[in-house]
Write a protein that holds these residues in place. Structure first.
Motif, PDB file in Angstrom:
ATOM      1  N   LEU A 149     -12.634  35.557  -5.088  1.00 41.55           N
ATOM      2  CA  LEU A 149     -12.619  37.012  -5.191  1.00 41.55           C
ATOM      3  C   LEU A 149     -13.998  37.634  -4.977  1.00 41.55           C
ATOM      4  CD1 LEU A 149     -10.303  37.329  -8.328  1.00 41.55           C
ATOM      5  CD2 LEU A 149      -9.656  37.509  -5.916  1.00 41.55           C
ATOM      6  N   ASN A 150     -15.040  36.822  -5.094  1.00 40.76           N
ATOM      7  CA  ASN A 150     -16.403  37.369  -4.983  1.00 40.76           C
ATOM      8  C   ASN A 150     -17.294  36.459  -4.138  1.00 40.76           C
ATOM      9  OD1 ASN A 150     -18.493  39.161  -5.393  1.00 40.76           O
ATOM     10  ND2 ASN A 150     -19.000  38.449  -7.449  1.00 40.76           N
ATOM     11  N   TRP A 151     -16.762  36.032  -3.004  1.00 35.40           N
ATOM     12  CA  TRP A 151     -17.538  35.145  -2.133  1.00 35.40           C
ATOM     13  C   TRP A 151     -18.762  35.844  -1.560  1.00 35.40           C
ATOM     14  CZ3 TRP A 151     -18.067  37.142   2.682  1.00 35.40           C
ATOM     15  CH2 TRP A 151     -17.101  38.050   3.123  1.00 35.40           C
ATOM     16  N   CYS A 206     -22.493  34.277  -0.919  1.00 31.59           N
ATOM     17  CA  CYS A 206     -22.978  34.239   0.462  1.00 31.59           C
ATOM     18  C   CYS A 206     -24.338  34.923   0.585  1.00 31.59           C
ATOM     19  CB  CYS A 206     -21.958  34.911   1.379  1.00 31.59           C
ATOM     20  SG  CYS A 206     -22.385  34.814   3.137  1.00 31.59           S
ATOM     21  N   THR A 207     -24.467  36.122   0.034  1.00 35.53           N
ATOM     22  CA  THR A 207     -25.729  36.850   0.129  1.00 35.53           C
ATOM     23  C   THR A 207     -26.843  36.120  -0.609  1.00 35.53           C
ATOM     24  OG1 THR A 207     -24.551  38.973   0.257  1.00 35.53           O
ATOM     25  CG2 THR A 207     -26.887  39.048  -0.342  1.00 35.53           C
ATOM     26  N   ARG A 208     -26.525  35.591  -1.798  1.00 38.64           N
ATOM     27  CA  ARG A 208     -27.568  34.899  -2.566  1.00 38.64           C
ATOM     28  C   ARG A 208     -28.042  33.640  -1.847  1.00 38.64           C
ATOM     29  NH1 ARG A 208     -26.575  33.387  -8.833  1.00 38.64           N
ATOM     30  NH2 ARG A 208     -25.306  31.753  -7.874  1.00 38.64           N
ATOM     31  N   ASP A 239     -21.661  25.672  -1.275  1.00 40.82           N
ATOM     32  CA  ASP A 239     -20.620  24.722  -1.693  1.00 40.82           C
ATOM     33  C   ASP A 239     -19.495  25.443  -2.439  1.00 40.82           C
ATOM     34  OD1 ASP A 239     -21.556  22.319  -0.658  1.00 40.82           O
ATOM     35  OD2 ASP A 239     -22.857  21.925  -2.386  1.00 40.82           O
ATOM     36  N   SER A 240     -19.853  26.520  -3.135  1.00 41.49           N
ATOM     37  CA  SER A 240     -18.859  27.254  -3.923  1.00 41.49           C
ATOM     38  C   SER A 240     -17.869  28.013  -3.047  1.00 41.49           C
ATOM     39  CB  SER A 240     -19.567  28.255  -4.861  1.00 41.49           C
ATOM     40  OG  SER A 240     -20.409  27.590  -5.776  1.00 41.49           O
ATOM     41  N   ILE A 241     -18.300  28.366  -1.823  1.00 41.01           N
ATOM     42  CA  ILE A 241     -17.435  29.226  -0.997  1.00 41.01           C
ATOM     43  C   ILE A 241     -16.965  28.589   0.311  1.00 41.01           C
ATOM     44  CG2 ILE A 241     -18.481  31.322  -1.911  1.00 41.01           C
ATOM     45  CD1 ILE A 241     -20.040  31.539   0.744  1.00 41.01           C
ATOM     46  N   THR A 275     -20.579  30.764   7.687  1.00 37.78           N
ATOM     47  CA  THR A 275     -20.763  29.893   6.524  1.00 37.78           C
ATOM     48  C   THR A 275     -21.180  28.497   6.952  1.00 37.78           C
ATOM     49  OG1 THR A 275     -19.058  31.119   5.312  1.00 37.78           O
ATOM     50  CG2 THR A 275     -19.683  28.973   4.449  1.00 37.78           C
ATOM     51  N   TYR A 276     -20.517  27.957   7.983  1.00 37.21           N
ATOM     52  CA  TYR A 276     -20.873  26.616   8.459  1.00 37.21           C
ATOM     53  C   TYR A 276     -22.260  26.593   9.092  1.00 37.21           C
ATOM     54  CZ  TYR A 276     -16.291  24.604   7.518  1.00 37.21           C
ATOM     55  OH  TYR A 276     -15.155  24.125   6.892  1.00 37.21           O
ATOM     56  N   LEU A 277     -22.624  27.669   9.809  1.00 34.54           N
ATOM     57  CA  LEU A 277     -23.958  27.732  10.406  1.00 34.54           C
ATOM     58  C   LEU A 277     -25.029  27.727   9.330  1.00 34.54           C
ATOM     59  CD1 LEU A 277     -26.008  28.133  12.661  1.00 34.54           C
ATOM     60  CD2 LEU A 277     -25.472  30.577  12.640  1.00 34.54           C
TER      61      LEU A 277
END
Length: 352
Positions: free
Chosen positions: A113-115, A119-121, A157-159, A168-170
Motif C-alpha cells: 500500500l505504500n511502496w 522506493c523514494t527512500r 527488497d521490501s517492494i 525497480t529492477y534497474l
C-alpha cells in the motif's frame, strides 16, 4: 540574474500559489506551501526583491517555515508525504526527504500500500552513496558510507515482489553493482554474488517494454561484466549503450568505459594493435557525433591518464601506420599543464 520582465511571471506564480494554499484539499494545500517555499528560495536571483513577496504577505517569510507548514498539513497522510518527499529529493534536500519518507512509513508500513515511500527512500540512499563516491574519487572526502547501500537494498527488497517494474529492477541492479565492487575506483570485485544478482536484475528489467532500449541498462551491464573480467562481453554492451544513446546525452562515461575495456584487452595481448586502432577510430567518431568533440576529449584525457602505458604503445603503432590524426587527438588529451608528454620514437618519427 533574472531579467526584470521575469519578475511579473514570478509575482503571478506566487499569487496563484497563495490562492491554491487556501484549498480545502490538503494535498493541494501542502504542495502549494512547498512550492511557495521553493519560490521564496529563488528571490535572491533578482537584483531587487520581487513586489509579489510584499504584495501577497510573504515579506520576511523563511522558506523553511513554508516547508514545515507543508509537512504539518501532510502529517499522517502517506499520499501527501510521498509527494513532498519526491519534491525534496529532487531539490537535493536529502535529509528532509528521508525524514518525510520515514513519516510516511510510520503512518503506513505495508509495502503493498505504500511502496512509494520505500522506493523514494532507496533512491535517496543510493544517491547519497554515489555522491560520496564521486567526492572520494576526486579526493574531496573519505570512503562513502556503505550502509547507504545496505539500507537502499533493504527498501528495494521490501517492494521488488509487490511492485516489480523496470525502474525497480534497474535500481536494484545499481545497488547490487555498488555492493559488489570496491568503494575506491570500482575496479575490484569484492562480492561476486552481488554482481551476479545485479546481472539478474538487469535481465529482468530488459523484459519490460522499452527495457532493451535504455542505454543506462547496457552501461550497467557492461560495468558488471567488466569487473568480472569479461572484457569482450562488456565491450559489446558499451557499444550498444553508445548506439542507443541520444545525441547530446551527458552520459559520456560510456565512451570512457569502452576505451578502457579495449585498452585492457590490448594490454593482455587479447586484441591486435591493428584491430584496436580500427575500433578506436570508429568509436571516437561515433562518440564525437553523439557527445561532441569537447566531451570526448575530456573522457580521452581520463582514459590516457589511467592507461598511459597502453596508449603510448598503441601510439607508436599508429605513427608507424600513418594514423597521425588519431595520435594527435590522443596526445592532446594527455597534455598536462599545457605541455605534451615526450615520447621517444624511432628515427622515422619526430618527438611529439
Amino acid at each position: 540574474m533574472w531579467r526584470k520582465k521575469d519578475s511579473s511571471f514570478y509575482n503571478k506564480t506566487l499569487m496563484l500559489l497563495r490562492e491554491a494554499a487556501k484549498s480545502s484539499n490538503n494535498n493541494y494545500k501542502a504542495l502549494s506551501w512547498c512550492y511557495i517555499g521553493m519560490m521564496l528560495e529563488k528571490q535572491h536571483l533578482f537584483s531587487t526583491t520581487p513586489m509579489g513577496i510584499h504584495d501577497y504577505g510573504f515579506s520576511g517569510t523563511d522558506p523553511l517555515d513554508c516547508f514545515s507548514k507543508a509537512i504539518e498539513i501532510g502529517k499522517g497522510d502517506p499520499l501527501i508525504l510521498n509527494h513532498l518527499a519526491k519534491i525534496f529529493h529532487f531539490l537535493g534536500k536529502q535529509e528532509m526527504a528521508t525524514g518525510i519518507c520515514n513519516m510516511a512509513l510510520d503512518a503506513l508500513q505495508d509495502p503493498k500500500l505504500n511502496w512509494q515511500a520505500y522506493c523514494t527512500r532507496s533512491q535517496i540512499f543510493l544517491w547519497m552513496y554515489v555522491r560520496d563516491l564521486e567526492r572520494a574519487k576526486l579526493g574531496f572526502g573519505g570512503l562513502p558510507d556503505r550502509t547507504h547501500l545496505t539500507n537502499a537494498k533493504s527498501d528495494l527488497d521490501s517492494i521488488i515482489d509487490v511492485y516489480p517494474c523496470l525502474k525497480t529492477y534497474l535500481e536494484m541492479g545499481q545497488v547490487c553493482y555498488y555492493i559488489g565492487v570496491d568503494a575506491v575506483q570500482e575496479l575490484m570485485l569484492t562480492d561476486e554474488d552481488s554482481i551476479n544478482q545485479a546481472l539478474v536484475c538487469i535481465a529482468k528489467a530488459t523484459e519490460y517494454d522499452l527495457g532493451d532500449t535504455l542505454p543506462e541498462l547496457q552501461l550497467l551491464k557492461g560495468k558488471c561484466l567488466l569487473v568480472k573480467g569479461e572484457e569482450q562481453n562488456a565491450i559489446e554492451c558499451f557499444k550498444k549503450a553508445i548506439t542507443l544513446d541520444s545525441k547530446g546525452s551527458p552520459a559520456t562515461e560510456t565512451f570512457r568505459y569502452l576505451m578502457e575495456a579495449l585498452l585492457s584487452l590490448y594490454g593482455q595481448s587479447k586484441i591486435a594493435a591493428e584491430t584496436l586502432i580500427k575500433e578506436v577510430e570508429s568509436w571516437v567518431k561515433e562518440a564525437q557525433e553523439k557527445y561532441g568533440e569537447e566531451s570526448v576529449s575530456q573522457e580521452l584525457q581520463a582514459v590516457c591518464r589511467n592507461n598511459t602505458t597502453e596508449v603510448v604503445s598503441l601510439s607508436k603503432v599508429m605513427i608507424a601506420t600513418g594514423k597521425m590524426d588519431l595520435v594527435r587527438l590522443l596526445f592532446q588529451s594527455m597534455m598536462v599543464n599545457g605541455k605534451k608528454p615526450r615520447l621517444k620514437l624511432s628515427s622515422r618519427s619526430s618527438t611529439i
